[in-house]
Design a protein around this motif. Structure first.
Motif, PDB file in Angstrom:
ATOM      1  N   CYS A 352     121.445  -1.215  56.885  1.00  0.00           N
ATOM      2  CA  CYS A 352     120.789  -0.217  56.044  1.00  0.00           C
ATOM      3  C   CYS A 352     120.744  -0.704  54.606  1.00  0.00           C
ATOM      4  O   CYS A 352     121.698  -1.323  54.117  1.00  0.00           O
ATOM      5  CB  CYS A 352     121.538   1.112  56.104  1.00  0.00           C
ATOM      6  SG  CYS A 352     120.599   2.471  55.348  1.00  0.00           S
ATOM      7  N   CYS A 360     122.037   5.970  52.255  1.00  0.00           N
ATOM      8  CA  CYS A 360     121.324   5.168  53.242  1.00  0.00           C
ATOM      9  C   CYS A 360     120.187   5.994  53.841  1.00  0.00           C
ATOM     10  O   CYS A 360     120.432   6.941  54.586  1.00  0.00           O
ATOM     11  CB  CYS A 360     122.306   4.729  54.328  1.00  0.00           C
ATOM     12  SG  CYS A 360     121.567   3.899  55.723  1.00  0.00           S
ATOM     13  N   PRO A 363     118.487   3.857  58.187  1.00  0.00           N
ATOM     14  CA  PRO A 363     119.393   3.042  59.005  1.00  0.00           C
ATOM     15  C   PRO A 363     118.665   2.416  60.188  1.00  0.00           C
ATOM     16  O   PRO A 363     117.776   3.026  60.775  1.00  0.00           O
ATOM     17  CB  PRO A 363     120.438   4.057  59.478  1.00  0.00           C
ATOM     18  CG  PRO A 363     119.726   5.363  59.462  1.00  0.00           C
ATOM     19  CD  PRO A 363     118.777   5.294  58.301  1.00  0.00           C
TER      20      PRO A 363
END
Length: 415
Positions: A352, A360, A363
Motif C-alpha cells: 500500500c 492507506c 491496499p
C-alpha cells in the motif's frame, strides 16, 4: 518439473488476486523470471547505481548451501553467480544475506558463517567484487571480538564513493559478567554495533551504537538528503519493553538512540520481526510490527526532519498482522509499505502507498500463500519509477519439488 518451470503456474494464481485500478497509486504489476534453482529462498534486492537491479539469495548446493546473486538489466536477468558455497553457512529464514554496490563500482555482499559445532553461534562475513560478481575477494569479518557467539542481522549501507557502513547485532557480551573485558560497562544483552568498510578491504574499529537491544530482529539503515545516517532496530529495556528505536549519525557523530513511538510492548522473548526504514530528501519513514496490549499491528511513522523526530504512527493492517514489513519512500510525501497478515489458513502479502497526511487508501493483495512454506520476509528495491518486490514462495507440489519446496517470486510495481 524444475522450479523455474513452475513460474507460470505460480503467477496464474497471483495475478488473479491483485486489484489494479486506474485511480490507485500502484498502476501496474509485472513479474520477472529470476534465474534461481530448486530450493531458492530468502531473496534480498538492491538498486545499483547504474540503473540495474541485483538480487541475492540462498539455495541448496551439493552437501551444503550457496549464496548466489544475479543482476537484472531492463527485462533480462543475467546468469546466476555464486558468491560463496559452504557446508557451514548459517541459513535462517529471518537472518539472510544481502548485496549492495558503491559509487566506485564495487559490489559488497554479506552472509553468515556458522561456528561449528555450535548451532546458533555465527559470524558476519563480507566479500567484495569489482567485476559484477564474477569473482570475490577475501572474506572480511567486521567484528574483531573473536568470540564464539552470535553476530548477525546485518545491514550494509553505502556512505561514500568507496565506503559502506555495516551494522549488526552482536552477542559478544551476552552471559558475561563485568570481569570479562568485552562486557565491561555494558549490560548482559545483545548489542548493536557498526563499522565502516572501504572498497580496498580496510575497515574502522567496530563501535557500540546501543548496548542493549532485542536479540534477533532485523536491522535497517538509510541515509537522508543531508547525509544523516539512520539505523532502525528493535530496542530492549530492563523491563523487557521491546519497541522500535532509531539511532542517527549527524556530521560523523552518532547520537543517542530515540524510540520512534512508545508502544510499550512487553515481551520476554524476541519476536523475530524487525523494522524497515527509508528516506527521500529530508523525509523518512519507519514501518514496524508490534503486539502491545496483545493487539497485533503494523504501524507506520514519518519524519520530515531527517529522522530527528517522528510523527504519531498510524496502523495499516486489517487485524491479522504478522508483520515482516518493508518500506520504500517514493517521494518526500509518499511511501510504499509491504507487510504480511494471516487470513484464515493463508498468508496474505499486502502492499500500500501511504502519504504523510493520509492513511492507506488503496491496499493491494500481492499474493495469497496457501503453500507449505512461508513468504518469509519480502524485500523491495527501487529503480526509477519501478519498485521491485521479491519473496520466498512455495513451489508446486510434485515429485520434483521435494528439496525444501521453495522458489523466489519477483514482481515490479509501476507507480
Amino acid at each position: 518439473m524444475s522450479k523455474l518451470n513452475a513460474w507460470p503456474l505460480l503467477f496464474t494464481g497471483l495475478f488473479a488476486t491483485i486489484p489494479i485500478t486506474a485511480t490507485a497509486d500502484l498502476l501496474q504489476l509485472e513479474h520477472t523470471q529470476a534465474p534461481v534453482g530448486l530450493g531458492a529462498e530468502e531473496p534480498m534486492l538492491s538498486a545499483l547505481n547504474d540503473g540495474r537491479l541485483a538480487m541475492s539469495w540462498t539455495e541448496p548446493d551439493a552437501d551444503g548451501f550457496a549464496v548466489k546473486m544475479a543482476i537484472l538489466e531492463g527485462r533480462s536477468w543475467g546468469n546466476a553467480q555464486t558468491i560463496v558455497r559452504s557446508e557451514s553457512l548459517f541459513v535462517n529464514w529471518a537472518d539472510f544475506p544481502s548485496i549492495i554496490d558503491l559509487p566506485d563500482g564495487t559490489l559488497a555482499a554479506h552472509w553468515l558463517q556458522g561456528a561449528e559445532p555450535y548451532a546458533y553461534e555465527y559470524d558476519v562475513n563480507i566479500a567484495l567484487s569489482t567485476d559484477d560478481g564474477a569473482s570475490w575477494g577475501d572474506t572480511i569479518v567486521p567484528h574483531r571480538d573473536e568470540t564464539t557467539s552470535q553476530h548477525g542481522f546485518a545491514s550494509l549501507l553505502p556512505v561514500a564513493d568507496d565506503q559502506f557502513l555495516t551494522i549488526w547485532l552482536d552477542r559478544r557480551a551476552y552471559g558475561k559478567d563485568e570481569t570479562f573485558e568485552l562486557a565491561r560497562d555494558t549490560p548482559d544483552a545483545m548489542q548493536l554495533r557498526s563499522t565502516q568498510i572501504r572498497s580496498d578491504g580496510t575497515f574502522s574499529e567496530d563501535i557500540v551504537l546501543d548496548n542493549q537491544t532485542c536479540s534477533c530482529c532485523q536491522t535497517s539503515a538509510t541515509v537522508t538528503g543531508d547525509g544523516t545516517l539512520l539505523v532502525a532496530y528493535r530496542d530492549r529495556t530492563d523491563d523487557e519493553i521491546r519497541d522500535i528505536a532509531v539511532v542517527r549519525q549527524v556530521a560523523g557523530e552518532w547520537m543517542q538512540p530515540n524510540i520512534v513511538h512508545d508502544d510499550g510492548w512487553e515481551i520476554s522473548g524476541c519476536p523475530v520481526n524487525g523494522p524497515a526504514i527509508d528516506a527521500f530528501g529530508e523525509a523518512a519513514v519507519v514501518a514496524w510490527f508490534t503486539a502491545a496490549d496483545n493487539v497485533s499491528a503494523v504501524k507506520v511513522a514519518f519524519s520530515i526532519d531527517n529522522g530527528e523526530t517522528f510523527d504519531t504512527p498510524i496502523s495499516i493492517d486489517f487485524g491479522g498482522a504478522t508483520g515482516r514489513v518493508d518500506a520504500m519512500m517514493l517521494d518526500e510525501s509518499r511511501a510504499l509499505i509491504t507487510w504480511v497478515e494471516w487470513t484464515g489458513s493463508a498468508e496474505v502479502l499486502y502492499a500500500c502507498t501511504i502519504r504523510i497526511d493520509a492513511a492507506c487508501d488503496h491496499p493491494h493483495i500481492v499474493t495469497t500463500n496457501n503453500g507449505s512454506s512461508s513468504v518469509n520476509f519480502p524485500r523491495m528495491a527501487r529503480i526509477e519509477d519501478k519498485v521491485y518486490l521479491a519473496w520466498t514462495q512455495a513451489s508446486e507440489r510434485g515429485s520434483e519439488s521435494a528439496l525444501r519446496g521453495t522458489t523466489i517470486c519477483v514482481v515490479s510495481f509501476v507507480f
